[in-house]
Design a protein around this motif. Structure first.
Motif, PDB file in Angstrom:
ATOM      1  N   GLU A  17       9.963 -30.820 -26.940  1.00 15.64           N
ATOM      2  CA  GLU A  17       9.461 -29.211 -26.912  1.00 15.64           C
ATOM      3  C   GLU A  17      10.551 -28.479 -26.248  1.00 15.64           C
ATOM      4  N   LEU A  18      11.226 -29.169 -25.169  1.00 16.10           N
ATOM      5  CA  LEU A  18      12.077 -28.373 -24.254  1.00 16.10           C
ATOM      6  C   LEU A  18      13.511 -28.151 -25.017  1.00 16.10           C
ATOM      7  N   ASP A  19      13.738 -29.362 -25.820  1.00 16.55           N
ATOM      8  CA  ASP A  19      14.917 -29.338 -26.657  1.00 16.55           C
ATOM      9  C   ASP A  19      15.243 -28.157 -27.558  1.00 16.55           C
ATOM     10  N   ALA A  20      13.938 -28.244 -28.493  1.00 21.05           N
ATOM     11  CA  ALA A  20      13.893 -27.341 -29.560  1.00 21.05           C
ATOM     12  C   ALA A  20      13.494 -26.015 -28.980  1.00 21.05           C
ATOM     13  N   PHE A  21      12.860 -25.959 -27.920  1.00 23.01           N
ATOM     14  CA  PHE A  21      12.809 -24.373 -27.289  1.00 23.01           C
ATOM     15  C   PHE A  21      14.181 -23.894 -26.959  1.00 23.01           C
ATOM     16  N   LEU A  22      15.142 -24.667 -26.204  1.00 27.33           N
ATOM     17  CA  LEU A  22      16.287 -24.132 -25.604  1.00 27.33           C
ATOM     18  C   LEU A  22      17.287 -23.933 -26.773  1.00 27.33           C
ATOM     19  N   ALA A  23      17.197 -24.781 -27.721  1.00 30.40           N
ATOM     20  CA  ALA A  23      18.116 -24.797 -28.963  1.00 30.40           C
ATOM     21  C   ALA A  23      17.863 -23.392 -29.960  1.00 30.40           C
ATOM     22  N   GLY A  24      16.592 -23.021 -29.869  1.00 31.83           N
ATOM     23  CA  GLY A  24      16.090 -22.166 -30.590  1.00 31.83           C
ATOM     24  C   GLY A  24      16.123 -20.521 -30.032  1.00 31.83           C
ATOM     25  N   ARG A  25      16.219 -20.354 -28.710  1.00 32.30           N
ATOM     26  CA  ARG A  25      16.341 -19.015 -28.087  1.00 32.30           C
ATOM     27  C   ARG A  25      17.716 -18.506 -28.125  1.00 32.30           C
ATOM     28  N   ARG A  26      18.006 -17.509 -28.153  1.00 32.75           N
ATOM     29  CA  ARG A  26      19.253 -16.622 -28.151  1.00 32.75           C
ATOM     30  C   ARG A  26      19.908 -16.490 -26.737  1.00 32.75           C
ATOM     31  N   THR A  27      18.990 -15.848 -25.995  1.00 32.74           N
ATOM     32  CA  THR A  27      19.370 -15.116 -24.608  1.00 32.74           C
ATOM     33  C   THR A  27      18.861 -15.919 -23.527  1.00 32.74           C
ATOM     34  N   CYS A  28      19.609 -15.988 -22.364  1.00 35.99           N
ATOM     35  CA  CYS A  28      19.067 -16.484 -20.970  1.00 35.99           C
ATOM     36  C   CYS A  28      19.373 -15.542 -20.021  1.00 35.99           C
ATOM     37  N   ARG A  29      18.970 -15.708 -18.783  1.00 38.05           N
ATOM     38  CA  ARG A  29      19.222 -14.776 -17.860  1.00 38.05           C
ATOM     39  C   ARG A  29      19.664 -15.887 -16.728  1.00 38.05           C
ATOM     40  N   VAL A  30      20.835 -15.565 -16.125  1.00 33.53           N
ATOM     41  CA  VAL A  30      21.682 -16.137 -15.329  1.00 33.53           C
ATOM     42  C   VAL A  30      21.611 -15.466 -14.078  1.00 33.53           C
ATOM     43  N   ALA A  31      21.057 -16.544 -12.715  1.00 32.43           N
ATOM     44  CA  ALA A  31      21.078 -15.688 -11.484  1.00 32.43           C
ATOM     45  C   ALA A  31      22.247 -16.363 -10.697  1.00 32.43           C
ATOM     46  N   THR A  32      23.082 -15.740 -10.062  1.00 30.77           N
ATOM     47  CA  THR A  32      24.205 -16.159  -9.354  1.00 30.77           C
ATOM     48  C   THR A  32      23.859 -15.383  -7.909  1.00 30.77           C
ATOM     49  N   ALA A  33      24.659 -15.785  -6.948  1.00 31.58           N
ATOM     50  CA  ALA A  33      24.358 -15.358  -5.579  1.00 31.58           C
ATOM     51  C   ALA A  33      25.815 -14.569  -5.177  1.00 31.58           C
ATOM     52  N   GLY A  34      25.619 -13.451  -4.804  1.00 35.55           N
ATOM     53  CA  GLY A  34      26.823 -12.445  -4.621  1.00 35.55           C
ATOM     54  C   GLY A  34      27.493 -12.712  -3.407  1.00 35.55           C
ATOM     55  N   VAL A  76      17.211 -18.918 -16.604  1.00 33.02           N
ATOM     56  CA  VAL A  76      15.937 -18.842 -17.234  1.00 33.02           C
ATOM     57  C   VAL A  76      15.919 -18.377 -18.503  1.00 33.02           C
ATOM     58  N   VAL A  77      15.301 -19.242 -19.441  1.00 26.91           N
ATOM     59  CA  VAL A  77      15.015 -18.849 -21.016  1.00 26.91           C
ATOM     60  C   VAL A  77      13.734 -18.736 -21.113  1.00 26.91           C
ATOM     61  N   ASP A  78      13.253 -17.764 -21.781  1.00 32.70           N
ATOM     62  CA  ASP A  78      11.785 -17.508 -21.834  1.00 32.70           C
ATOM     63  C   ASP A  78      11.366 -16.704 -23.144  1.00 32.70           C
ATOM     64  N   ASP A  79      10.036 -16.688 -23.536  1.00 37.67           N
ATOM     65  CA  ASP A  79       9.648 -15.953 -24.625  1.00 37.67           C
ATOM     66  C   ASP A  79       8.153 -15.592 -24.643  1.00 37.67           C
ATOM     67  N   GLY A  80       7.596 -14.806 -25.260  1.00 33.10           N
ATOM     68  CA  GLY A  80       6.117 -14.536 -25.130  1.00 33.10           C
ATOM     69  C   GLY A  80       5.938 -13.117 -24.723  1.00 33.10           C
ATOM     70  N   GLU A  81       4.743 -12.496 -25.351  1.00 33.42           N
ATOM     71  CA  GLU A  81       4.497 -11.183 -25.106  1.00 33.42           C
ATOM     72  C   GLU A  81       3.260 -11.162 -24.104  1.00 33.42           C
ATOM     73  N   GLU A  82       2.222 -11.612 -24.602  1.00 32.18           N
ATOM     74  CA  GLU A  82       0.845 -11.943 -24.134  1.00 32.18           C
ATOM     75  C   GLU A  82       0.910 -13.083 -22.976  1.00 32.18           C
ATOM     76  N   TYR A  83       0.107 -13.136 -22.122  1.00 32.00           N
ATOM     77  CA  TYR A  83      -0.084 -13.984 -21.077  1.00 32.00           C
ATOM     78  C   TYR A  83      -0.089 -15.540 -21.705  1.00 32.00           C
ATOM     79  N   GLU A  84      -1.145 -15.531 -22.855  1.00 31.37           N
ATOM     80  CA  GLU A  84      -1.389 -16.898 -23.457  1.00 31.37           C
ATOM     81  C   GLU A  84      -0.038 -17.474 -24.313  1.00 31.37           C
TER      82      GLU A  84
END
Length: 155
Positions: A17-34, A76-84
């Protein structure tokens, strides 16, 4: 990659599921330390090859400067609108620059697969365009946490 997730095992994604999810999303959010320790988070296109997250970043960016100074990152790579419907993954570790920076297309065997995946995903092509402004960062995660709230309704 270590997938240790004590809390939330019920909603954790399986490896497939993780492999399919990560392969299927287009945008991630990258957090760095300044430089001052403040976090910086920004969106970025990426590809997942089943072992590593490949980030294609502008080399003249705050993200690049942060990561050259301190290569530790959380993505972070995420998806979804409603909580569930919420699902996603956080991958953490240290990035490595692969290939020349900025990338101009010099032969690099390590980049053959990620560049093919990237060109197919974002440009509908097999050839990766090189603009001389971006370069590759490889994140082979030390830790992965995932969630799929859609599983909450499944007994």
């Amino acid at each position: 990659m270590t997938v240790t997730q004590r809390r939330g095992r019920r909603i954790m994604m399986t490896r497939a599921e993780l492999d399919a999810f990560l392969a299927g999303r287009r945008t991630c959010r990258v957090a760095t330390a300044g430089r001052d320790g403040r976090p910086h988070v920004g969106p970025l296109w990426y590809v997942w090859d089943g072992r590593a997250l490949w980030l294609y970043s502008l080399v003249r960016s705050r993200r690049w400067a942060d990561l050259r100074r301190d290569p530790r990152v959380a993505v972070v790579v995420d998806d979804g609108e409603e909580y569930e419907e919420l699902r996603g993954a956080e991958l953490a570790g240290t990035v490595t620059v692969v290939g020349e920076a900025p990338r101009r297309g010099v032969a690099c065997p390590e980049l053959v697969a990620p560049e093919r995946l990237f060109a197919e995903k974002y440009f509908g092509s097999t050839a990766m365009p090189h603009d001389g402004r971006h370069a590759w960062l490889r994140l082979t995660p030390d830790a992965v946490v995932s969630w799929d709230f859609r599983k909450l309704g499944k007994g």
